[in-house]
Design an enzyme around this catalytic site. Sequence first.
Site, PDB file in Angstrom:
ATOM      1  N   HIS A   1     -11.126  -6.250   7.750  1.00 17.95           N
ATOM      2  CA  HIS A   1     -11.964  -6.033   6.501  1.00 17.95           C
ATOM      3  C   HIS A   1     -13.108  -5.229   6.905  1.00 17.95           C
ATOM      4  O   HIS A   1     -14.227  -5.124   6.305  1.00 17.95           O
ATOM      5  CB  HIS A   1     -12.414  -7.466   5.860  1.00 17.95           C
ATOM      6  CG  HIS A   1     -11.383  -7.960   5.369  1.00 17.95           C
ATOM      7  ND1 HIS A   1     -10.601  -8.822   6.007  1.00 17.95           N
ATOM      8  CD2 HIS A   1     -10.962  -7.983   3.961  1.00 17.95           C
ATOM      9  CE1 HIS A   1      -9.618  -9.618   5.306  1.00 17.95           C
ATOM     10  NE2 HIS A   1      -9.648  -8.706   4.133  1.00 17.95           N
TER      11      HIS A   1
ATOM     12  N   GLU B   1       0.724  -1.215  -0.038  1.00 15.37           N
ATOM     13  CA  GLU B   1      -0.071  -0.041   0.073  1.00 15.37           C
ATOM     14  C   GLU B   1       0.887   1.354   0.000  1.00 15.37           C
ATOM     15  O   GLU B   1       0.327   2.255  -0.562  1.00 15.37           O
ATOM     16  CB  GLU B   1      -0.974  -0.066   1.275  1.00 15.37           C
ATOM     17  CG  GLU B   1      -2.014  -0.987   1.129  1.00 15.37           C
ATOM     18  CD  GLU B   1      -1.539  -2.625   1.414  1.00 15.37           C
ATOM     19  OE1 GLU B   1      -0.286  -2.660   1.842  1.00 15.37           O
ATOM     20  OE2 GLU B   1      -2.450  -3.482   1.088  1.00 15.37           O
TER      21      GLU B   1
END
Length: 200
Positions: free
Chosen positions: A174, A104
Amino acid sequence: MLAQYRQCYQYASRLLEPYTTAGLQLLTAGQRCWQHTLSEAPQGDTKPLNLCNAVNDALHIALDSNDKALVFGEDIAFGGVFRCTVGLLERYGRSRVFNTPLAEQGIVGFGIGLATQGYTPIAEIQFADYIYPAFDQLVNEAAKYRYRSGGLFTAGGLTVRAPYGAVGHGGHYHSQSPESFFTHVPGLKVVIPSSPAEAK
């Protein structure tokens, strides 16, 4: 659009007593206002869209209208885990739509570099929960790039898509909503569409 916001404000003001502070009443008034405003929306050729389809349409529009727009991120070439990038690779090719490694910080850093060179990068972080490794790039690089360079460079063309809230059973990786961290950073703008129309 400004006229519609004013209309909503006036409508909500009429519904609420001067000393009422109940958030539920304000929310209900806002919902009724948008229903009222949307009923007056211009009519024309429309098609039903969910949020994901609207994002996909918006990405097609961005890539169609700007030759320097690029879409990249984790697993986006096959359509992404939420299927928001379906059909982009086939239509625009691997030079404009491509997968990245699971890094990321690198995804956002790459996007910043592209933006400073005049591109319009649309970087996708697969789940918003994964954005933490890119925190430094967003907060200390992207947000401050124009200021740091005395206005010579900007990363203002960078968009970072970070879906959240779609997996209710995902556990600690998540199910987070980290967007509020970024709302406090001058130089960053957080946009959260509440409808397909806003997303598109």
